[in-house]
Design a protein around this motif. Structure first.
Motif, short mmCIF file in Angstrom:
data_model
loop_
_atom_site.label_atom_id
_atom_site.label_comp_id
_atom_site.label_asym_id
_atom_site.label_seq_id
_atom_site.Cartn_x
_atom_site.Cartn_y
_atom_site.Cartn_z
N LEU A 13 46.86 105.59 137.27
CA LEU A 13 47.31 104.33 137.84
C LEU A 13 46.16 103.33 137.91
CD1 LEU A 13 49.43 102.58 139.40
CD2 LEU A 13 48.57 103.66 141.49
N GLY A 14 45.04 103.76 138.49
CA GLY A 14 43.89 102.87 138.60
C GLY A 14 43.35 102.42 137.25
N ALA A 15 43.40 103.31 136.27
CA ALA A 15 42.85 103.00 134.95
C ALA A 15 43.69 102.02 134.16
CB ALA A 15 42.69 104.29 134.15
N THR A 16 44.93 101.78 134.61
CA THR A 16 45.85 100.99 133.77
C THR A 16 46.46 99.76 134.44
OG1 THR A 16 47.66 102.49 134.41
CG2 THR A 16 46.50 102.96 132.34
N PHE A 17 46.66 99.77 135.77
CA PHE A 17 47.52 98.71 136.32
C PHE A 17 46.90 97.33 136.23
CE2 PHE A 17 45.23 99.31 140.35
CZ PHE A 17 45.29 98.06 140.95
N MET A 18 45.58 97.22 136.38
CA MET A 18 44.96 95.91 136.25
C MET A 18 44.86 95.47 134.80
SD MET A 18 42.03 95.81 139.19
CE MET A 18 41.70 94.09 138.77
N VAL A 19 44.72 96.44 133.90
CA VAL A 19 44.67 96.14 132.47
C VAL A 19 46.01 95.60 132.00
CG1 VAL A 19 44.38 97.16 130.17
CG2 VAL A 19 42.88 97.85 132.05
N VAL A 20 47.10 96.26 132.39
CA VAL A 20 48.43 95.77 132.02
C VAL A 20 48.68 94.40 132.63
CG1 VAL A 20 50.91 96.23 132.15
CG2 VAL A 20 49.31 98.12 131.79
N THR A 21 48.29 94.23 133.89
CA THR A 21 48.49 92.95 134.57
C THR A 21 47.80 91.81 133.82
OG1 THR A 21 48.65 94.05 136.72
CG2 THR A 21 48.17 91.70 136.72
N ALA A 22 46.52 92.01 133.52
CA ALA A 22 45.73 90.95 132.88
C ALA A 22 46.15 90.71 131.44
CB ALA A 22 44.25 91.30 132.96
N HIS A 23 46.34 91.77 130.68
CA HIS A 23 46.63 91.62 129.26
C HIS A 23 48.03 91.10 129.00
CE1 HIS A 23 43.21 94.57 127.94
NE2 HIS A 23 42.78 93.46 128.52
N GLY A 24 48.97 91.47 129.85
CA GLY A 24 50.32 90.94 129.69
C GLY A 24 50.34 89.42 129.82
N LEU A 25 49.65 88.92 130.84
CA LEU A 25 49.59 87.47 131.03
C LEU A 25 48.88 86.78 129.86
CD1 LEU A 25 48.75 87.24 134.85
CD2 LEU A 25 50.95 86.78 133.75
N GLN A 26 47.81 87.40 129.37
CA GLN A 26 47.09 86.81 128.24
C GLN A 26 47.99 86.71 127.02
OE1 GLN A 26 43.36 89.50 128.98
NE2 GLN A 26 42.72 87.88 127.61
N ILE A 27 48.75 87.75 126.73
CA ILE A 27 49.65 87.72 125.58
C ILE A 27 50.69 86.62 125.74
CG2 ILE A 27 51.38 89.01 124.27
CD1 ILE A 27 49.87 91.57 125.07
N GLY A 28 51.27 86.52 126.93
CA GLY A 28 52.27 85.49 127.17
C GLY A 28 51.73 84.09 126.94
N GLN A 29 50.52 83.83 127.41
CA GLN A 29 49.93 82.51 127.23
C GLN A 29 49.57 82.26 125.77
OE1 GLN A 29 46.93 83.04 130.46
NE2 GLN A 29 47.77 81.14 131.29
N ARG A 42 53.25 77.34 132.75
CA ARG A 42 54.64 77.70 133.03
C ARG A 42 54.91 79.17 132.70
NH1 ARG A 42 58.32 73.22 133.55
NH2 ARG A 42 57.27 71.22 133.22
N VAL A 43 54.33 79.63 131.60
CA VAL A 43 54.48 81.03 131.22
C VAL A 43 53.86 81.93 132.28
CG1 VAL A 43 53.73 82.79 129.57
CG2 VAL A 43 54.69 80.63 128.75
N LEU A 44 52.67 81.54 132.75
CA LEU A 44 52.00 82.31 133.79
C LEU A 44 52.89 82.41 135.03
CD1 LEU A 44 49.29 83.67 134.68
CD2 LEU A 44 48.63 81.43 135.57
N ALA A 45 53.51 81.30 135.41
CA ALA A 45 54.38 81.30 136.59
C ALA A 45 55.62 82.16 136.37
CB ALA A 45 54.78 79.87 136.94
N ALA A 46 56.23 82.05 135.20
CA ALA A 46 57.46 82.80 134.92
C ALA A 46 57.20 84.30 134.90
CB ALA A 46 58.07 82.34 133.59
N MET A 47 56.12 84.70 134.25
CA MET A 47 55.80 86.12 134.17
C MET A 47 55.38 86.68 135.54
SD MET A 47 53.91 86.52 130.46
CE MET A 47 53.75 88.30 130.67
#
Length: 391
Positions: free
Chosen positions: A310-326, A335-340
């Protein structure tokens, strides 16, 4: 035009890390190691614990939305410090009541405060980091979340060792953590520089073009919020229910914090080599494995392995998901940041409610964890279905 930075990158990074430890590691996530004591001492049912946790995540979502309107421009440092103070006071308030409705209300306020602290302090730190060109500032800043998680678990463990873990020991946990975060606030107030002024006016963004890749990524992000938060809320309680022992309970959340603290840096080579579109689903797969491990392995190993993954992944998924969306919709990045963030927030709110209900229904967290793992698997499949269309 950007002004020159007013503080060294090291000082800025340290200030940010301490602020994230206080606002997130303590203010947002300390509920997890204290929860087993509250379940026994208040007492709380799993459903009641889920409502209290959901209130915190609802407050966080409300805070993230409120902070996005631009009213704090130029006052980021002042708002961030005030939010840290409110977060500390909310921790103290948790230790002086056992009314479930009041506990939920206090955690809602704590969620608001942690969102404000995270957003406004991060704005100061990221502005300084960009002005200095130092790429180590932001990983250290966000690593503070994990260090706060680890430190909070150590405090809870030491207090339990000193007083024998009495029925009201959970009150001392909240009060001690409040005192620690007040000391952290003093350090941040001394170290955190003023925000770097930016006189440029951002033009209005166009509405989001909801392409299939962006829609499925946002769905994936919301499912991730649901899937990770069940384990993140209840994993120490699961260790208590499995009679893993006080040492395992402590190490579960301590290891979670340590792996979270280094996760962004540890995953950086993978992200550079394979790209975010491969790293994001890989982290989701590992997190799914961790959720399943938390119920499938022997009681002495299950929470440790689950917490580490959990610790090894949750911040990585959080950060990288937003980066991909933007990256998918750069013309509407805010707006994408807010929607996600909203999708993620809804998942976080629903997760503890469903997890607590399932635990009360079945007498264990096995069904809740399976639901969380299922959501994470669906999140992975959603993004893999459009992987070739992602940047």
């Amino acid at each position: 035009m950007l002004q020159r930075p007013t503080a060294s990158p090291a000082r800025t990074a340290l200030a940010g890390a301490i602020a994230m430890a206080a606002a997130m590691g303590f203010g947002r996530f300390v509920f997890t190691p204290i929860l087993p004591g509250m379940v026994a001492g208040v007492p709380l049912s799993a459903s009641q614990a889920g409502w209290i946790a959901a209130a915190n995540f609802a407050g966080y979502l409300a805070g993230a939305i409120l902070a996005s309107f631009g009213w704090g421009a130029g006052r980021e440092r002042r708002i961030g410090l005030l939010a840290l103070l409110v977060s500390s006071l909310a921790l103290a308030a948790m230790g002086v009541t056992d009314d479930v409705s009041l506990l939920a209300l206090v955690r809602f306020v704590a969620g608001l405060a942690s969102a404000f602290a995270m957003i406004f302090v991060t704005a100061v730190v990221s502005g300084q980091a960009q002005a200095s060109g130092d790429r180590t500032v932001m990983p250290i800043h966000f690593g503070g979340v994990g260090m706060g998680i680890a430190l909070s678990s150590l405090i809870v463990y030491l207090l339990a060792t000193l007083d024998g873990g009495g029925a009201r020991a959970w009150r001392a946990d909240w009060l001690a953590c409040a005192a620690v975060t007040l000391a952290m606030l003093a350090a941040v107030a001394r170290l955190l520089p003023a925000p770097v002024a930016n006189t440029a006016v951002s033009p209005p963004e166009p509405s989001i073009a909801w392409t299939r890749p962006l829609s499925l990524l946002t769905l994936s992000y919301g499912l991730f919020g649901f899937g990770y938060v069940i384990t993140a809320t209840f994993i120490v309680t699961m260790a208590r229910m499995g009679d893993a022992g006080p040492a395992i309970e402590f190490l579960t959340w301590f290891v979670t914090g340590l792996t979270a603290a280094v996760s962004i840096l540890a995953w950086a080579p993978q992200a550079r080599r394979a790209g975010l579109r491969s790293t994001y689903p890989l982290a989701l797969v590992l997190q799914t494995v961790g959720v399943l491990a938390s119920i499938a392995l022997p009681a002495s190993l299950a929470p440790l392995v689950g917490g580490a993954l959990l610790g090894a992944t949750f911040m990585v998924v959080t950060a990288h998901g937003l980066q991909i969306g933007q990256m998918i919709a750069p013309e509407s990045s805010r707006r994408v940041l807010a929607a996600m963030t909203a999708a993620f927030g809804v998942g976080q709110i629903v997760g503890p409610l469903v997890g607590g209900w399932a635990a009360d229904l079945t007498g264990s967290f096995a069904l809740a964890s399976l639901l969380g793992a299922g959501a994470l698997a669906l999140a992975t499949l959603a993004v893999l279905s459009v992987r070739d269309s992602l940047p």
